[in-house]
Design an enzyme around this catalytic site. Structure first.
Site, PDB file in Angstrom:
ATOM      1  N   ASP A  28      -1.581  -0.911  -3.969  1.00  0.00           N
ATOM      2  CA  ASP A  28      -1.806  -0.080  -5.153  1.00  0.00           C
ATOM      3  C   ASP A  28      -0.585  -0.097  -6.068  1.00  0.00           C
ATOM      4  O   ASP A  28       0.434  -0.731  -5.759  1.00  0.00           O
ATOM      5  CB  ASP A  28      -2.190   1.344  -4.741  1.00  0.00           C
ATOM      6  CG  ASP A  28      -1.239   1.896  -3.679  1.00  0.00           C
ATOM      7  OD1 ASP A  28      -0.020   1.740  -3.857  1.00  0.00           O
ATOM      8  OD2 ASP A  28      -1.730   2.443  -2.659  1.00  0.00           O
ATOM      9  N   ASP A  34      -7.926 -15.236 -18.060  1.00  0.00           N
ATOM     10  CA  ASP A  34      -8.801 -15.792 -17.032  1.00  0.00           C
ATOM     11  C   ASP A  34      -9.825 -16.759 -17.642  1.00  0.00           C
ATOM     12  O   ASP A  34     -10.499 -16.408 -18.618  1.00  0.00           O
ATOM     13  CB  ASP A  34      -9.535 -14.620 -16.360  1.00  0.00           C
ATOM     14  CG  ASP A  34     -10.246 -15.010 -15.083  1.00  0.00           C
ATOM     15  OD1 ASP A  34      -9.569 -15.386 -14.121  1.00  0.00           O
ATOM     16  OD2 ASP A  34     -11.495 -14.926 -15.051  1.00  0.00           O
ATOM     17  N   ASP A  67      -4.132   3.834   2.622  1.00  0.00           N
ATOM     18  CA  ASP A  67      -5.580   3.628   2.759  1.00  0.00           C
ATOM     19  C   ASP A  67      -5.935   2.162   3.038  1.00  0.00           C
ATOM     20  O   ASP A  67      -7.117   1.793   3.037  1.00  0.00           O
ATOM     21  CB  ASP A  67      -6.333   4.143   1.522  1.00  0.00           C
ATOM     22  CG  ASP A  67      -6.025   3.319   0.281  1.00  0.00           C
ATOM     23  OD1 ASP A  67      -5.139   2.437   0.340  1.00  0.00           O
ATOM     24  OD2 ASP A  67      -6.666   3.560  -0.760  1.00  0.00           O
ATOM     25  N   HIS A  93      -3.550 -16.653  -6.411  1.00  0.00           N
ATOM     26  CA  HIS A  93      -4.479 -15.919  -5.536  1.00  0.00           C
ATOM     27  C   HIS A  93      -5.763 -16.691  -5.240  1.00  0.00           C
ATOM     28  O   HIS A  93      -6.610 -16.193  -4.500  1.00  0.00           O
ATOM     29  CB  HIS A  93      -4.818 -14.586  -6.198  1.00  0.00           C
ATOM     30  CG  HIS A  93      -5.550 -14.768  -7.493  1.00  0.00           C
ATOM     31  ND1 HIS A  93      -4.949 -15.321  -8.615  1.00  0.00           N
ATOM     32  CD2 HIS A  93      -6.826 -14.529  -7.839  1.00  0.00           C
ATOM     33  CE1 HIS A  93      -5.842 -15.404  -9.580  1.00  0.00           C
ATOM     34  NE2 HIS A  93      -6.991 -14.924  -9.148  1.00  0.00           N
ATOM     35  N   ASP A  94      -5.950 -17.860  -5.859  1.00  0.00           N
ATOM     36  CA  ASP A  94      -7.141 -18.679  -5.617  1.00  0.00           C
ATOM     37  C   ASP A  94      -6.847 -19.910  -4.767  1.00  0.00           C
ATOM     38  O   ASP A  94      -7.763 -20.650  -4.410  1.00  0.00           O
ATOM     39  CB  ASP A  94      -7.715 -19.205  -6.946  1.00  0.00           C
ATOM     40  CG  ASP A  94      -8.222 -18.107  -7.855  1.00  0.00           C
ATOM     41  OD1 ASP A  94      -8.653 -17.064  -7.339  1.00  0.00           O
ATOM     42  OD2 ASP A  94      -8.194 -18.302  -9.090  1.00  0.00           O
ATOM     43  N   ASN A 121      -0.221   4.489  -0.241  1.00  0.00           N
ATOM     44  CA  ASN A 121      -0.793   5.750   0.273  1.00  0.00           C
ATOM     45  C   ASN A 121      -1.558   5.612   1.589  1.00  0.00           C
ATOM     46  O   ASN A 121      -2.280   6.529   1.982  1.00  0.00           O
ATOM     47  CB  ASN A 121      -1.693   6.388  -0.798  1.00  0.00           C
ATOM     48  CG  ASN A 121      -2.929   5.529  -1.067  1.00  0.00           C
ATOM     49  OD1 ASN A 121      -3.036   4.407  -0.575  1.00  0.00           O
ATOM     50  ND2 ASN A 121      -3.861   6.066  -1.827  1.00  0.00           N
ATOM     51  N   ASP A 158      -3.607  -9.285 -16.708  1.00  0.00           N
ATOM     52  CA  ASP A 158      -4.680 -10.257 -16.642  1.00  0.00           C
ATOM     53  C   ASP A 158      -5.759  -9.860 -17.639  1.00  0.00           C
ATOM     54  O   ASP A 158      -6.151  -8.692 -17.690  1.00  0.00           O
ATOM     55  CB  ASP A 158      -5.258 -10.271 -15.212  1.00  0.00           C
ATOM     56  CG  ASP A 158      -5.594 -11.668 -14.724  1.00  0.00           C
ATOM     57  OD1 ASP A 158      -6.358 -12.362 -15.427  1.00  0.00           O
ATOM     58  OD2 ASP A 158      -5.116 -12.050 -13.644  1.00  0.00           O
ATOM     59  N   GLU A 198      -5.672 -19.647 -18.388  1.00  0.00           N
ATOM     60  CA  GLU A 198      -6.169 -20.389 -17.218  1.00  0.00           C
ATOM     61  C   GLU A 198      -7.284 -21.301 -17.695  1.00  0.00           C
ATOM     62  O   GLU A 198      -8.269 -20.839 -18.262  1.00  0.00           O
ATOM     63  CB  GLU A 198      -6.692 -19.434 -16.142  1.00  0.00           C
ATOM     64  CG  GLU A 198      -7.042 -20.180 -14.857  1.00  0.00           C
ATOM     65  CD  GLU A 198      -8.086 -19.488 -14.003  1.00  0.00           C
ATOM     66  OE1 GLU A 198      -8.103 -19.710 -12.796  1.00  0.00           O
ATOM     67  OE2 GLU A 198      -8.915 -18.730 -14.554  1.00  0.00           O
ATOM     68  N   ASP A 256       0.840  -1.196   0.000  1.00  0.00           N
ATOM     69  CA  ASP A 256       0.000   0.000   0.000  1.00  0.00           C
ATOM     70  C   ASP A 256       0.874   1.245   0.000  1.00  0.00           C
ATOM     71  O   ASP A 256       1.591   1.510   0.951  1.00  0.00           O
ATOM     72  CB  ASP A 256      -0.906  -0.040   1.245  1.00  0.00           C
ATOM     73  CG  ASP A 256      -1.776   1.192   1.350  1.00  0.00           C
ATOM     74  OD1 ASP A 256      -1.879   1.946   0.364  1.00  0.00           O
ATOM     75  OD2 ASP A 256      -2.353   1.399   2.442  1.00  0.00           O
TER      76      ASP A 256
HETATM   77  O1  TEU Z   1     -10.555 -18.477 -11.427  1.00  0.00           O
HETATM   78  C1  TEU Z   1     -11.312 -19.487 -12.003  1.00  0.00           C
HETATM   79  C2  TEU Z   1     -11.445 -20.788 -11.291  1.00  0.00           C
HETATM   80  O2  TEU Z   1     -11.823 -21.732 -11.921  1.00  0.00           O
HETATM   81  C3  TEU Z   1     -11.198 -20.998  -9.853  1.00  0.00           C
HETATM   82  O3  TEU Z   1      -9.872 -20.918  -9.482  1.00  0.00           O
HETATM   83  C4  TEU Z   1     -12.112 -20.166  -8.999  1.00  0.00           C
HETATM   84  O4  TEU Z   1     -11.494 -18.998  -8.572  1.00  0.00           O
HETATM   85  C5  TEU Z   1     -12.604 -20.845  -7.762  1.00  0.00           C
HETATM   86  O5  TEU Z   1     -11.564 -21.304  -6.997  1.00  0.00           O
HETATM   87  C6  TEU Z   1     -13.623 -21.887  -8.119  1.00  0.00           C
HETATM   88  O6  TEU Z   1     -13.900 -22.711  -7.064  1.00  0.00           O
HETATM   89  C7  TEU Z   1     -10.452 -17.249 -12.089  1.00  0.00           C
HETATM   90  C8  TEU Z   1      -9.715 -16.263 -11.211  1.00  0.00           C
HETATM   91  O7  TEU Z   1      -8.410 -16.721 -10.985  1.00  0.00           O
HETATM   92  C9  TEU Z   1     -10.492 -16.053  -9.955  1.00  0.00           C
HETATM   93  O8  TEU Z   1      -9.839 -15.243  -9.029  1.00  0.00           O
HETATM   94  C10 TEU Z   1     -11.824 -15.448 -10.342  1.00  0.00           C
HETATM   95  O9  TEU Z   1     -12.643 -15.362  -9.220  1.00  0.00           O
HETATM   96  C11 TEU Z   1     -12.533 -16.273 -11.417  1.00  0.00           C
HETATM   97  O10 TEU Z   1     -11.689 -16.699 -12.464  1.00  0.00           O
HETATM   98  C12 TEU Z   1     -13.601 -15.435 -12.063  1.00  0.00           C
HETATM   99  O11 TEU Z   1     -13.019 -14.407 -12.801  1.00  0.00           O
HETATM  100 CA    CA Z   2      -3.491   2.259  -1.302  1.00  0.00          CA
END
Ligand code: TEU
Ligand code: CA
Length: 557
Positions: A29, A199, A25, A329-330, A23, A98, A256, A21
């Protein structure tokens, strides 16, 4: 196979909301990213994959885009973005953005136009159907729970949303929509981006007629994947995108692709006839899933991981290309799933790092993975932010009456917020991520696990990753070598060799807390030690040796 920069690269994924971050908040960013580029340079990565930074109402943290050509206010301005790109390029770091075009946000002007009336020019940019009586048009369920259809009162039809109801699916059958997508890709490529992570790109083509899915679950909503995963026109659309946009640029693409098999991978990444450079498959992430899916986490077996990885390694060798990842991130933190996030945290983080970087393909490191960051164990649902987690909790606890404890346990194992807690920079308040109030609580273990501490210790996971990244630059066998699995049936030890132009390397990893004996074929001995995560390791490989808990060693033979 041809030399390509993206084959020799290591990619680092930034989830901007949680990175740094600038700034105060409480939200990461773009200025915050620019401040940390020297840190990434020190690590030695070649490419940044930046999760979405476009305008978005943040129903799904930027994966719901309301303007593809502008930066989210919370993340800064286009000037900030331009500066970030320049500063990356000055350091020899490439940027992959992305591309989220299976769906947009319902707050995109395309959608606010589309929902105005059935004859609006933008209506057909989305997928609208009449219901069956008072039921949705078909029985497909959404990835985030409930029906994949939402009724629109204003225009009296349902629209399709495979993800949240604020993420309406775009209609790729519509040629104008496709042109819009190609234009926005060109917009960013002209601005100098070096590629796209696409995605859920293999969901863009839906089977005409949108048939009901077979009833396999005890629920009103079913998995309709058969009718939208790798759909009938998927390859045509991707060929068109390559023809109209990508072939004019030296851009890297990674798609993906949920449900992709090695056979799909081989076809889609084929050097001559493929549609993307590489793809993210999910098979190895799913080894921990039981019959009930991602929230039904089960003990996993190393032989399953071996079977999956080996198939991808051998199937794609020589014609296609793998991406290598254990986190994003998932997904939960790899050290918490595949290693040990307590006693052997550092040891197992290094083991996983070496195991991944010596495989064939392009490695992806998710922010904090280089520090051995762990899952977070919040004890109340109030502390979670992720839409998928919150929807699931509501469904299970409020609608089905499951106990909060049991559902929280599943969230601790598989919730997406495990990966989204703020990056741990220092042992100061909020881990140095922000001077304000972080949008998602920092993991309490930041006093122990943080970048400053890692940078001051030459034996840290950070420098271990740095060494692996450097070795990939020095040893062509790490990039181009073939793959051979040894000790196939062993449930603790993962051993493979790679060979290229007369050079071979061997990697041996103990995925368990047990001390194990390792007996290798007689031809595998000698050589020179490349990396190891215990102090006293023999400089030459022995046919018979002891592998301590989570030990890893790699030799150049
Ligand atoms: O993820 C798609 C996906 O199939 C999974 O990883 C999903 O996030 C979830 O775990 C299903 O159980 C992509 C992105 O990486 C994710 O962050 C998004 O939420 C999703 O697409 C929709 O855009
Ligand atoms: Ca910020």
């Amino acid at each position: 196979m041809a030399q390509q920069w993206w084959k020799e690269s290591v990619v680092y994924q930034i989830y901007p909301r949680s990175f740094n971050d600038g700034n105060g908040d409480g939200i990461g960013d773009i200025k915050g990213i620019t401040e940390k580029l020297d840190y990434l340079k020190e690590l030695g990565i070649d490419v940044v994959w930046l999760s979405p930074v476009y305008q978005s109402p943040n129903d799904d943290n930027g994966y719901d885009i309301s303007d593809y050509r502008n930066i989210m206010d919370e993340f800064g301005t286009m000037e900030d973005w331009n500066e970030m790109l320049d500063e990356m390029h000055n350091r020899g770091i490439r940027l992959v953005m992305d591309l989220v075009v299976n769906h947009s946000s319902d707050e995109h002007t395309w959608f606010s136009e589309a929902r105005k009336s059935k004859d609006n020019p933008y209506r057909d940019y989305y997928i609208w159907r009449e219901g069956k009586g008072d039921q949705p048009p078909n029985n497909w369920g959404s990835f985030f729970g409930g029906s994949a259809w939402q009724y629109d009162e204003e225009s009296e039809e349902y629209f399709l949303h495979l993800f949240s109801k604020k993420q309406p699916d775009l209609n790729w059958e519509n040629e104008k929509l496709r042109e819009e997508v190609y234009d926005l890709m060109k917009f960013w490529l002209d601005k100098g981006v070096d590629g796209f992570r696409m995605d859920v790109i293999n969901l863009i083509s839906k089977t005409p007629g949108l048939p009901d899915a077979d009833v396999t679950a005890d629920s009103p909503y079913q998995w309709g994947g058969e009718y939208f995963v790798n759909g009938p026109k998927f390859i045509d659309y991707m060929n068109e995108m390559n023809e109209k946009v990508l072939k004019k640029f030296d851009a890297m693409t990674v798609g993906e692709m949920p449900m992709a098999t090695p056979e799909d991978g081989k076809r889609y990444t084929n050097e001559d006839t493929g549609i993307v450079n590489m793809l993210f498959q999910f098979e190895h992430m799913d080894v921990t899933s039981g019959p009930g899916g991602k929230w039904d986490q089960q003990p996993w077996k190393l032989t399953d991981l071996k079977r999956i990885i080996s198939k991808w390694q051998t199937e794609l060798h020589g014609t296609g290309w793998n991406s290598l990842y254990m986190e994003n991130h998932d997904q939960p933190r790899s050290v918490s799933v595949f290693g040990d996030d307590q006693e052997y945290r550092v040891t197992s983080a290094k083991m996983l790092a070496a195991w991944l970087h010596f495989l064939q393909g392009t490695p992806y490191i998710y922010q904090g993975q280089e520090l051995g960051m762990t899952n977070v164990y919040f004890n109340s649902i109030e502390q979670y932010e992720d839409i998928e987690t919150l929807n699931m909790y509501k469904e299970e606890v409020i609608e089905k009456g499951e106990t909060p404890e049991k559902v929280l346990e599943a969230i601790h194992k598989k919730g997406r917020d495990n990966a989204r807690t703020p990056m741990q920079w220092t042992d100061e308040e909020n881990a140095g991520f922000t001077t304000g109030n972080p949008w998602l609580k920092v993991n309490d273990n930041y006093h122990e696990i943080n970048a400053r501490k890692a940078l001051s210790n030459e034996d840290s996971t950070f420098y271990f990753y740095k060494k692996l990244i450097r070795l990939r630059k020095e040893l062509p066998v790490m990039i181009h070598g073939d793959y051979q699995l040894h000790l196939e049936e062993d449930e603790n030890l993962y051993v493979y060799t790679r060979s290229y132009n007369g050079r071979s390397l061997l990697l041996a990893a103990n995925f368990s807390k047990e001390t194990c004996e390792m007996r290798l074929p007689h031809t595998l001995n000698g050589g020179e030690l490349l990396v190891h995560n215990y102090q006293d390791v023999g400089h030459h490989l022995q046919n018979e040796s002891i592998m301590r808990p989570y030990e890893v060693k790699a030799y150049l033979l």
